[in-house]
Design a protein around this motif. Structure first.
Motif, PDB file in Angstrom:
ATOM      1  N   SER A 158      -7.105  -3.713  -1.798  1.00 35.65           N
ATOM      2  CA  SER A 158      -6.401  -3.406  -0.556  1.00 35.65           C
ATOM      3  C   SER A 158      -7.360  -2.809   0.462  1.00 35.65           C
ATOM      4  O   SER A 158      -8.289  -2.073   0.126  1.00 35.65           O
ATOM      5  CB  SER A 158      -5.272  -2.409  -0.835  1.00 35.65           C
ATOM      6  N   PRO A 202       0.815  -1.225   0.000  1.00 32.54           N
ATOM      7  CA  PRO A 202       0.000   0.000   0.000  1.00 32.54           C
ATOM      8  C   PRO A 202       0.842   1.266   0.000  1.00 32.54           C
ATOM      9  O   PRO A 202       0.523   2.235  -0.693  1.00 32.54           O
ATOM     10  CB  PRO A 202      -0.800  -0.091   1.298  1.00 32.54           C
ATOM     11  N   ARG A 203       1.944   1.260   0.763  1.00 28.79           N
ATOM     12  CA  ARG A 203       2.733   2.478   0.877  1.00 28.79           C
ATOM     13  C   ARG A 203       3.343   2.845  -0.484  1.00 28.79           C
ATOM     14  O   ARG A 203       3.286   3.967  -0.933  1.00 28.79           O
ATOM     15  CB  ARG A 203       3.828   2.289   1.922  1.00 28.79           C
ATOM     16  N   ASN A 255      -4.761   8.236   7.510  1.00 27.32           N
ATOM     17  CA  ASN A 255      -4.082   6.938   7.434  1.00 27.32           C
ATOM     18  C   ASN A 255      -4.161   6.032   8.655  1.00 27.32           C
ATOM     19  O   ASN A 255      -4.629   4.904   8.570  1.00 27.32           O
ATOM     20  CB  ASN A 255      -2.600   7.148   7.113  1.00 27.32           C
ATOM     21  N   ASP A 277      -6.242  -0.909   2.896  1.00 23.82           N
ATOM     22  CA  ASP A 277      -5.556   0.250   3.473  1.00 23.82           C
ATOM     23  C   ASP A 277      -6.333   1.536   3.177  1.00 23.82           C
ATOM     24  O   ASP A 277      -6.565   1.879   2.019  1.00 23.82           O
ATOM     25  CB  ASP A 277      -4.147   0.352   2.867  1.00 23.82           C
TER      26      ASP A 277
END
Lengths: 886, 177
Positions: free
Chosen positions: A81, A43-44, B147, A83
């Motif tokens: 994902s 994800p990052r 986040n 995230d």
């Protein structure tokens, strides 16, 4: 573009500036985007790649269709994902890529899933993305969810749905209109922003239903609206309703004014400003209504926040145009703003002061402005110069100090546009205030002694040539002009030669000396300068012959009858042959508004071939046009030209308007014709005028238009004789006659044979107002008292029932065709009586002043007392006759 | 007739007038060239002013522009000439404070570029298609810096500390890169 950030940072050491996007390149990023397809998503890393893609798009990089599609498809994989941060970026990039309809299908299901997610952030964003990309058919599928979202307990979700509704209303209004129940509920929301969005949407849905809007606003103005934004919106809706109502009824008390006034005491400055501005913009606002708004704006003027000061002074500037008196209370606060750090505020303050200032404060103000001018940018200076020009025309007595100011700033540093604004202002002042002429011309002369702009030098030289010879001592300008012949470039030298010749021709005493000077110019290095000098020498050498005298005069002072643009095209099309180039074949006027035309043309430097046109007003352009036509040249000085009157409906085959030119004992109709049919060429265009309903006029001559091609306007003229100095009136019926030739669309060639045809135009009337020129006076009272009371005639008239006083005032002003003075043309909306001051110049150059007092009784019956003073008693009488007949 | 307040664009430029992030909501500048020309004009006009303490304002090409600078970052919000300056100023203030929160007070070009994703999200949360979506800096920063926060927590209830926590998380991430 590919490497936008690879560059040195001047502030720091010699190191390259750090940027995560250094050396970024589209191809490489698109390669990187393949990570979206990895079975094990990182994800990052994916977020970083999306950021890079967004960065590229943001820097103006564009993706090809294929690239965009490819990226879009891989992005859709990222919905796998869980995230949240990555999901947020996915939403963003989908919006930026704006996928096509067939691609949208791919993400619809994922987004619909998110729309029903438990996570608020997903719901809100999925709604915004979906609504941005879907079409009508898909919208009906998700409509149910959107309605739910509008009343969602989470304000973010609710706002997202409402704002999306606002956007969708443009494309799918019928669907969004079905949501009004939910939207209505959201208006009651406790969340400030939801209320704002709901109110905006509800109003948009109902905007065509005036009653519903009025009801909505009525309810809300009584209730508590929470957010300042929503309150601002409410104020805008309220003023819209007030405007609509004013058009439909004329009852005395203004509805909702109390609400606007109460908003002036709101705690949010945003709301106060909105309300104050709404009040100042009300139609026919009274000074009583204005006062509270002006008071809060005045407080804003001394606020520490620049935005508030700016907002206040900007609003006051607007108010000053219509209600200068209302703003004078703020003058002291505004004077202190002249030194404001923010130059936009300072400039606005100055121009407002110039508008509200009275005659006595002019000098003091000019002193303050002088200090101010040195530290502002040119664009602000131009605004100030324009304001000073209008001030000078308003207070002609103060021309000396204003002219001095202009000449001072003319000597200082400045760019072309700025200098041009100053020169234009001086020229305008010279034209309008005869006393200022000699002084102003000298200032201009001094300016050209050290002027770096060729265009301005030639303009001024041309202007000098026209105005200079008529002054008391023309010889003093010769030195300045002749200096140009020594010191300047060829363009300016050529212009200087022309100007010298004009002096030599007009001033007999100077002729021998000018001849000597011109003889020296024969040895100039530039051939154009030499040619001109030789030509003018031969003209000046022709002594005594009256005939040539007249010709030379026309040659020197007459203008080129045709627009330069047309001349240029015709010359380009001309092929050298036995047949000489015929100036008459060049189409005449391009546009019916020579003023705008001249302005636009004035921007580019004029060539050597023709003397450059001086800055002229519409009237001057007409005057030149008419005097260039031999048939009309003998009519004397043009007294007045009317504004164009349309003689055809809009969008007919031939469009014709007419300008009435009034002379002492003649009248000329100028028919501006436009052919709007591409397949036709009109030739021998004439206007047949039937003057049977205008007995005092007799037709003298007419000038037909040889050729009228498609979309290239031309003029035909008809001249009438009328008794000298008598304001004869009458009605004329007009018929356009011409020969039509078909034009071959492929070759553009007209056929040889034409058919005669005619076209009925609307009637044209010459009315009394045509004999009156609007001329303002700065101080009506003085002017009135200086007129001989012997010549005053007073009478009373009943004007019958009218809707309002304002209507009656306007009607009388229009009939007389006079200039209203001192703002007396505006009538307070609920006034029962009003005095209107008018001034004008009647044919024969007789000054006329009128004081008209109006009164209205309860049945709206209006009476008027009309007092007229004129330099000639017979004219006072004539004015009364006009009113009595009208 | 457009009655709700409209924002025409948001610009974030560096100390030389170069784009860091921009977002246009109006068709007044159809091409990238037109956009760049506008940015250059705005930058040149405001360059010498001191807009570091208060929001400043100017008019350009029939637009009202409010602006504020911090270090080597220049923030601009543009609206039409009829627009209420104070509405634009509140949008600008919201943006400015939100960015300040998200960048933990280090409002400069380097931080902004390092956290460009947050800046983009910030823009996205303030204005939607020209319409003001939110002007409260805490809410904006909270939504943009989501986040690490528990996704189930309602957005509007996020506090500054949560927003800061998010930001801190982001900071560590960028250090680890």
């Amino acid at each position: 573009m590919a490497q936008p950030l690879v560059k040195k940072d001047d502030d720091h050491d010699d190191e390259l500036e750090y940027s995560p996007f250094m050396g970024i390149e589209k191809g490489a990023v698109l390669q990187e985007a393949r990570v979206f397809n990895d079975p094990q998503l990182d994800p990052r890393r994916c977020s970083q790649v999306i950021t890079k893609l967004l960065y590229l798009l943001n820097q103006g990089e564009s993706f090809t269709k294929v690239e965009a599609t490819e990226v879009f498809f891989s992005v859709t994989k990222l919905f796998q994902s869980k995230d949240t941060g990555l999901r947020r970026m996915v939403y963003l990039i989908i919006k930026e890529l704006s996928p096509s309809a067939d691609e949208v299908i791919i993400v619809t299901s994922s987004l619909m899933k998110d729309m029903n997610s438990k996570i608020d952030m997903y719901r809100a964003n999925a709604i915004r993305v979906l609504c941005r990309i879907i079409d009508g058919s898909l919208l009906t599928q998700i409509e149910r969810y959107l309605k739910q979202a509008i009343v969602d307990k989470n304000p973010v979700v609710s706002s997202a749905a409402l704002v999306s509704g606002l956007h969708l209303l443009k494309t799918n209004p019928e669907i969004v209109k079905r949501w009004s129940n939910e939207v209505q509920e959201a208006v009651q929301s406790r969340a400030a922003l939801v209320q704002f969005h709901a109110l905006a949407l509800l109003h948009q849905i109902r905007q065509n239903d005036r009653l519903a809007v009025s009801k909505l606003v009525g309810t809300l103005t009584r209730g508590a609206v929470r957010s300042p934004l929503a309150q601002c919106l409410l104020i805008r809706y309220t003023s819209q309703i007030i405007r609509d109502m004013a058009n439909h009824s004329q009852s005395g008390e203004r509805p909702f004014y109390d609400f606007l006034e109460s908003c002036l005491r709101h705690k949010a400055e945003m709301v106060i400003l909105e309300a104050a501005r709404a009040i100042t913009e009300l139609d026919g606002v009274t000074s009583r209504e204005l006062t509270p708004a002006i008071t809060v704006l005045q407080l804003f003027l001394s606020s520490p926040k620049p935005v508030l000061r700016f907002a206040a002074v900007r609003t006051l500037n607007q108010v000053a145009m219509t209600h200068p008196m209302a703003v004078t209370n703020c003058n002291i606060d505004m004077e202190s703003l002249i030194s404001d750090q923010n130059r936009s505020i300072a400039t606005l303050a100055i121009t407002t002061l110039l508008k509200t200032g009275n005659e006595s404060s002019v000098e003091r103000l000019m002193k303050q402005i002088t200090n101010f001018m040195s530290d502002i940018a040119d664009e602000f200076k131009i605004v100030v110069v324009d304001a000073i020009r209008s001030l000078c025309l308003k207070f002609p007595l103060k021309y000396r100090s204003l002219m001095n100011f202009l000449s001072n700033i003319l000597r200082e540093e400045g760019g072309f546009e700025y200098k041009r604004a100053i020169v234009d202002s001086i020229v305008t002042i010279i034209r309008d205030i005869p006393d200022a002429k000699e002084n102003g011309l000298l200032h201009l002369c001094e300016f050209i002694e050290d002027c770096e702009f060729t265009y301005l030098s030639t303009q001024i030289l041309h202007f000098l040539g026209i105005e200079g010879p008529n002054t008391s001592d023309p010889s003093k300008y010769i030195r300045y002009i002749y200096n140009r012949v020594h010191l300047e470039n060829a363009t300016v030298r050529a212009a200087a030669v022309c100007t010298l010749a004009k002096f030599g021709f007009m001033v007999e005493a100077l002729k021998p000396r000018i001849t000597v000077l011109l003889k020296r110019c024969i040895y100039d290095s530039d051939d154009e300068v030499r040619d001109r000098a030789t030509l003018y020498l031969s003209i000046l050498g022709n002594d005594g012959l009256v005939d040539t005298d007249k010709d030379s005069k026309e040659f020197l002072f007459g203008s080129l009858e045709v627009p330069l643009v047309n001349m240029e095209t015709s010359l380009k099309n001309y092929e050298p042959s036995e047949e000489a180039f015929d100036v008459d074949s060049v189409p005449k006027e391009v546009k019916s508004q020579p003023l705008a035309e001249k302005k636009a043309k004035g921007k580019k430097p004029t060539g050597l071939g023709a003397p450059p046109p001086a800055p002229v007003s519409g009237f001057d352009a007409y005057e030149r046009l008419l005097s260039a036509i031999p048939e009309f040249a003998t009519f004397g000085k043009l007294f007045k030209s009317s504004s164009p009157v349309e003689l055809t409906e809009a969008e007919t085959e031939y469009s014709v308007n007419v300008v009435k030119h009034i002379f002492e004992s003649h009248i000329v109709f100028q028919y501006n014709c436009t052919n709007t049919v591409p397949q036709q060429l009109l030739e021998r265009v004439n206007v047949i005028v039937d003057a049977s309903e205008a007995e005092e006029f007799s037709e003298l001559s007419s000038k037909e238009l040889n050729s009228l091609p498609y979309d290239s306007p031309g003029q035909a003229f008809v001249a009438f004789e009328k008794p000298e100095g008598v304001p004869a009136v009458g009605k004329f019926s007009n018929t356009l006659t011409f020969i039509v030739k078909e034009v071959d669309q492929n070759t553009g060639e007209p056929e040889d044979d034409g058919v005669e045809d005619e076209y009925q135009l609307e009637d044209l009337e010459v009315v009394s107002a045509d004999y009156m020129v609007k001329v303002g006076v700065s101080n009506f009272r003085n002017a009135w008292e200086n007129m001989d009371p012997e010549n005053e005639l007073v009478d009373e008239y009943g004007l019958g029932q009218r809707d309002s006083l304002a209507e009656a005032v306007k009607a009388v002003t229009d009939i007389l065709g006079m200039q209203s003075c001192e703002g007396t043309e505006t009538v307070a909306s609920n006034a029962r009586s009003h005095t209107c001051l008018l001034s004008g110049l009647y044919i024969g150059n007789v000054k006329v002043l009128v004081r008209a007092q109006f009164g209205m009784d309860s049945t709206k019956e209006i009476v008027m007392k009309l007092a007229v003073r004129a330099e000639d008693r017979s004219v006072s009488d004539a004015i009364h006759t006009i009113v009595a007949c009208g | 007739m457009e009655l709700p307040p409209k924002v025409k664009n948001i610009l974030l430029l560096d100390a030389e007038g170069k784009r860091i992030a921009v977002k246009y909501y109006s068709d007044d500048w159809p091409t990238n060239t037109a956009k760049e020309a506008f940015e250059k004009a705005v930058f040149t006009k405001t360059q010498k002013t001191n807009a570091r303490t208060e929001v400043e304002v100017t008019a350009l090409e029939n637009n009202i522009i409010v602006y504020k600078f911090a270090q080597d970052l220049h923030f601009f919000v543009t609206g039409g000439e009829e627009e209420n300056e104070l509405v634009l100023a509140s949008v600008l203030q919201g943006l400015f404070d939100a960015v300040n929160l998200l960048l933990r007070g280090n409002v400069d070009k380097r931080e902004a570029l390092d956290n460009l994703d947050l800046i983009f999200l910030c823009f996205d949360e303030i204005i939607d298609g020209g319409i003001v979506l939110e002007t409260d800096a805490n809410v904006i920063a909270g939504k943009a810096g989501i986040n690490s926060v528990d996704p189930n927590a309602p957005l509007s209830e996020q506090t500054i500390s949560q927003a800061l926590a998010t930001a801190r998380e982001h900071f560590t991430k960028s250090l680890l890169k």
